[in-house]
Design a protein around this motif. Structure first.
Motif, short mmCIF file in Angstrom:
data_model
loop_
_atom_site.label_atom_id
_atom_site.label_comp_id
_atom_site.label_asym_id
_atom_site.label_seq_id
_atom_site.Cartn_x
_atom_site.Cartn_y
_atom_site.Cartn_z
N GLY A 72 41.96 11.19 -23.56
CA GLY A 72 41.64 10.17 -22.69
C GLY A 72 40.26 9.68 -22.77
N PHE A 90 45.67 2.43 -26.48
CA PHE A 90 44.62 3.69 -26.22
C PHE A 90 43.52 3.40 -27.72
CE2 PHE A 90 42.71 7.65 -27.21
CZ PHE A 90 42.28 8.18 -25.80
N ASP A 134 46.22 8.59 -23.64
CA ASP A 134 46.82 8.09 -24.74
C ASP A 134 48.50 8.87 -24.73
OD1 ASP A 134 48.20 7.94 -27.37
OD2 ASP A 134 46.48 9.03 -28.61
#
Length: 198
Positions: free
Chosen positions: A74, A32, A68
Protein backbone atom coordinates in the motif's frame (compact mmCIF):
# COMPACT_ATOMS: atom_id res chain seq x y z
CA UNK A 1 10.00 -13.81 2.32
CA UNK A 2 10.25 -11.01 -0.25
CA UNK A 3 9.55 -7.38 0.71
CA UNK A 4 9.19 -4.37 -1.57
CA UNK A 5 11.09 -1.65 0.28
CA UNK A 6 13.06 1.52 -0.36
CA UNK A 7 16.50 1.07 1.20
CA UNK A 8 18.43 4.20 2.20
CA UNK A 9 22.17 4.32 1.74
CA UNK A 10 23.95 4.75 5.10
CA UNK A 11 21.08 6.48 6.94
CA UNK A 12 22.03 8.34 10.09
CA UNK A 13 18.52 8.04 11.51
CA UNK A 14 14.95 7.21 10.58
CA UNK A 15 12.67 10.22 10.89
CA UNK A 16 9.31 8.65 11.61
CA UNK A 17 5.88 10.26 11.85
CA UNK A 18 2.96 8.97 13.91
CA UNK A 19 0.17 8.25 11.44
CA UNK A 20 -3.46 7.34 11.88
CA UNK A 21 -4.88 5.28 9.02
CA UNK A 22 -8.20 7.10 8.94
CA UNK A 23 -9.33 5.75 5.55
CA UNK A 24 -8.55 2.55 3.65
CA UNK A 25 -9.15 2.72 -0.09
CA UNK A 26 -8.60 -0.16 -2.48
CA UNK A 27 -7.35 0.85 -5.91
CA UNK A 28 -7.23 -1.16 -9.09
CA UNK A 29 -3.78 -2.54 -9.80
CA UNK A 30 -3.31 -0.04 -12.64
CA UNK A 31 -4.30 2.91 -10.41
CA UNK A 32 -1.90 1.69 -7.73
CA UNK A 33 1.00 1.35 -10.18
CA UNK A 34 0.28 4.86 -11.51
CA UNK A 35 0.23 6.33 -7.99
CA UNK A 36 3.45 4.49 -7.19
CA UNK A 37 5.23 5.77 -10.28
CA UNK A 38 3.80 9.33 -10.24
CA UNK A 39 2.80 10.28 -6.68
CA UNK A 40 2.79 14.03 -7.40
CA UNK A 41 0.06 13.84 -10.04
CA UNK A 42 -3.48 14.85 -9.12
CA UNK A 43 -5.86 11.93 -8.55
CA UNK A 44 -9.64 11.73 -8.20
CA UNK A 45 -9.31 9.00 -5.57
CA UNK A 46 -7.32 11.41 -3.37
CA UNK A 47 -9.79 14.24 -4.04
CA UNK A 48 -12.72 11.97 -3.18
CA UNK A 49 -11.22 10.94 0.18
CA UNK A 50 -9.19 13.91 1.44
CA UNK A 51 -12.21 15.69 2.96
CA UNK A 52 -12.99 12.63 5.11
CA UNK A 53 -9.81 13.24 7.11
CA UNK A 54 -10.35 15.15 10.34
CA UNK A 55 -7.28 17.05 11.40
CA UNK A 56 -6.73 18.12 15.00
CA UNK A 57 -3.95 19.77 16.97
CA UNK A 58 -2.17 16.52 17.83
CA UNK A 59 1.12 15.40 16.30
CA UNK A 60 -0.57 12.42 14.66
CA UNK A 61 -0.93 12.67 10.88
CA UNK A 62 -4.33 11.72 9.43
CA UNK A 63 -3.76 9.51 6.41
CA UNK A 64 -5.37 7.44 3.69
CA UNK A 65 -4.02 3.95 2.98
CA UNK A 66 -4.29 3.13 -0.71
CA UNK A 67 -4.09 -0.65 -1.22
CA UNK A 68 -3.12 -2.46 -4.38
CA UNK A 69 -6.27 -4.32 -5.50
CA UNK A 70 -4.16 -7.21 -6.81
CA UNK A 71 -1.48 -7.24 -4.14
CA UNK A 72 -0.57 -6.77 -0.50
CA UNK A 73 1.34 -3.49 -0.54
CA UNK A 74 0.00 0.00 0.00
CA UNK A 75 0.85 3.68 -0.16
CA UNK A 76 0.09 5.80 2.90
CA UNK A 77 -0.86 9.37 1.97
CA UNK A 78 -1.34 12.52 4.01
CA UNK A 79 -2.62 14.92 1.33
CA UNK A 80 -2.84 17.90 3.72
CA UNK A 81 -5.91 19.08 1.81
CA UNK A 82 -4.34 18.73 -1.63
CA UNK A 83 -5.28 16.41 -4.50
CA UNK A 84 -1.92 14.65 -4.69
CA UNK A 85 0.24 12.57 -2.37
CA UNK A 86 1.83 15.56 -0.58
CA UNK A 87 3.30 13.31 2.13
CA UNK A 88 3.48 9.61 1.41
CA UNK A 89 5.23 6.35 2.20
CA UNK A 90 5.28 2.98 0.47
CA UNK A 91 4.25 0.35 3.02
CA UNK A 92 4.93 -3.33 2.26
CA UNK A 93 2.30 -5.86 3.41
CA UNK A 94 -0.17 -3.07 4.14
CA UNK A 95 -3.18 -5.30 3.60
CA UNK A 96 -2.13 -7.57 6.46
CA UNK A 97 -1.29 -4.59 8.68
CA UNK A 98 -4.74 -3.08 8.03
CA UNK A 99 -6.40 -6.42 8.74
CA UNK A 100 -4.54 -6.79 12.06
CA UNK A 101 -5.36 -3.17 12.94
CA UNK A 102 -9.03 -3.79 12.30
CA UNK A 103 -9.10 -7.13 14.16
CA UNK A 104 -6.69 -7.12 17.14
CA UNK A 105 -8.05 -10.52 18.19
CA UNK A 106 -6.64 -11.95 14.94
CA UNK A 107 -3.17 -10.75 15.94
CA UNK A 108 -3.57 -12.44 19.34
CA UNK A 109 -4.67 -15.66 17.63
CA UNK A 110 -1.62 -15.50 15.33
CA UNK A 111 0.70 -15.15 18.33
CA UNK A 112 -1.01 -18.08 20.08
CA UNK A 113 -0.67 -20.30 17.00
CA UNK A 114 2.96 -19.32 16.52
CA UNK A 115 3.68 -20.15 20.16
CA UNK A 116 1.84 -23.48 19.85
CA UNK A 117 3.73 -24.52 16.72
CA UNK A 118 7.08 -23.54 18.25
CA UNK A 119 6.21 -25.66 21.33
CA UNK A 120 5.45 -28.73 19.22
CA UNK A 121 8.44 -28.26 16.91
CA UNK A 122 10.68 -28.46 20.00
CA UNK A 123 8.71 -31.43 21.33
CA UNK A 124 8.91 -33.32 18.03
CA UNK A 125 12.65 -32.73 17.75
CA UNK A 126 13.24 -33.82 21.35
CA UNK A 127 11.07 -36.95 21.14
CA UNK A 128 12.04 -38.24 17.70
CA UNK A 129 13.08 -41.83 17.18
CA UNK A 130 15.27 -42.23 14.10
CA UNK A 131 13.77 -39.11 12.57
CA UNK A 132 10.12 -40.06 13.02
CA UNK A 133 7.41 -38.93 15.43
CA UNK A 134 3.66 -39.49 15.69
CA UNK A 135 1.73 -36.54 17.08
CA UNK A 136 -1.91 -36.83 18.19
CA UNK A 137 -4.01 -33.89 17.02
CA UNK A 138 -6.43 -34.62 19.88
CA UNK A 139 -3.60 -34.13 22.40
CA UNK A 140 -2.55 -30.92 20.62
CA UNK A 141 -6.16 -29.67 20.78
CA UNK A 142 -6.38 -30.43 24.52
CA UNK A 143 -3.08 -28.61 25.13
CA UNK A 144 -4.25 -25.59 23.08
CA UNK A 145 -7.53 -25.40 24.98
CA UNK A 146 -5.78 -25.52 28.36
CA UNK A 147 -3.04 -23.01 27.45
CA UNK A 148 -4.90 -20.56 25.22
CA UNK A 149 -8.55 -21.00 26.28
CA UNK A 150 -9.83 -21.72 22.80
CA UNK A 151 -10.48 -24.40 20.24
CA UNK A 152 -7.73 -25.46 17.87
CA UNK A 153 -8.05 -25.13 14.11
CA UNK A 154 -6.46 -28.51 13.35
CA UNK A 155 -6.03 -27.79 9.64
CA UNK A 156 -4.23 -24.50 10.33
CA UNK A 157 -1.95 -26.19 12.87
CA UNK A 158 -1.12 -28.97 10.41
CA UNK A 159 -0.40 -26.48 7.62
CA UNK A 160 1.86 -24.39 9.87
CA UNK A 161 3.78 -27.50 10.94
CA UNK A 162 4.18 -28.51 7.27
CA UNK A 163 5.65 -25.08 6.50
CA UNK A 164 8.43 -25.53 9.06
CA UNK A 165 11.83 -26.31 7.46
CA UNK A 166 12.76 -28.76 10.23
CA UNK A 167 10.47 -31.45 8.82
CA UNK A 168 10.86 -33.45 5.62
CA UNK A 169 7.25 -34.59 5.46
CA UNK A 170 4.03 -34.61 7.48
CA UNK A 171 1.07 -36.86 6.77
CA UNK A 172 -2.26 -36.90 8.59
CA UNK A 173 -4.09 -40.17 9.19
CA UNK A 174 -7.03 -40.78 11.54
CA UNK A 175 -6.27 -37.77 13.73
CA UNK A 176 -2.52 -38.35 13.98
CA UNK A 177 0.33 -36.51 12.30
CA UNK A 178 3.19 -38.71 11.11
CA UNK A 179 6.22 -36.45 11.02
CA UNK A 180 9.56 -37.25 9.42
CA UNK A 181 12.64 -35.16 9.99
CA UNK A 182 15.31 -37.54 8.74
CA UNK A 183 17.58 -34.69 7.60
CA UNK A 184 17.65 -33.25 11.12
CA UNK A 185 18.10 -36.74 12.60
CA UNK A 186 21.10 -37.30 10.33
CA UNK A 187 22.66 -34.00 11.48
CA UNK A 188 22.09 -34.95 15.15
CA UNK A 189 23.72 -38.36 14.56
CA UNK A 190 26.68 -36.79 12.77
CA UNK A 191 27.18 -34.27 15.60
CA UNK A 192 27.03 -37.07 18.16
CA UNK A 193 29.64 -39.09 16.29
CA UNK A 194 31.89 -36.04 15.94
CA UNK A 195 31.68 -35.35 19.68
CA UNK A 196 32.67 -38.95 20.45
CA UNK A 197 35.66 -38.69 18.13
CA UNK A 198 36.97 -35.57 19.85
Amino acid sequence: MILNVHLNNKPTEYGLSRCNVAQIVELTHDEFITLKSRPLDYYDFITDNKDKLQYDNSNIRQCIMFLDGDGDDGILVDPQGYDYARYSAYIPNSRQLCRLGQYPSLDEHNRDMESLVNHYVREVIDSQSEGEVTLSLSDVGDYYQSEYQGFLDHELFQNMMMERPEFDSIEENCGDLFIQNRSLYKIICENSINRKLM
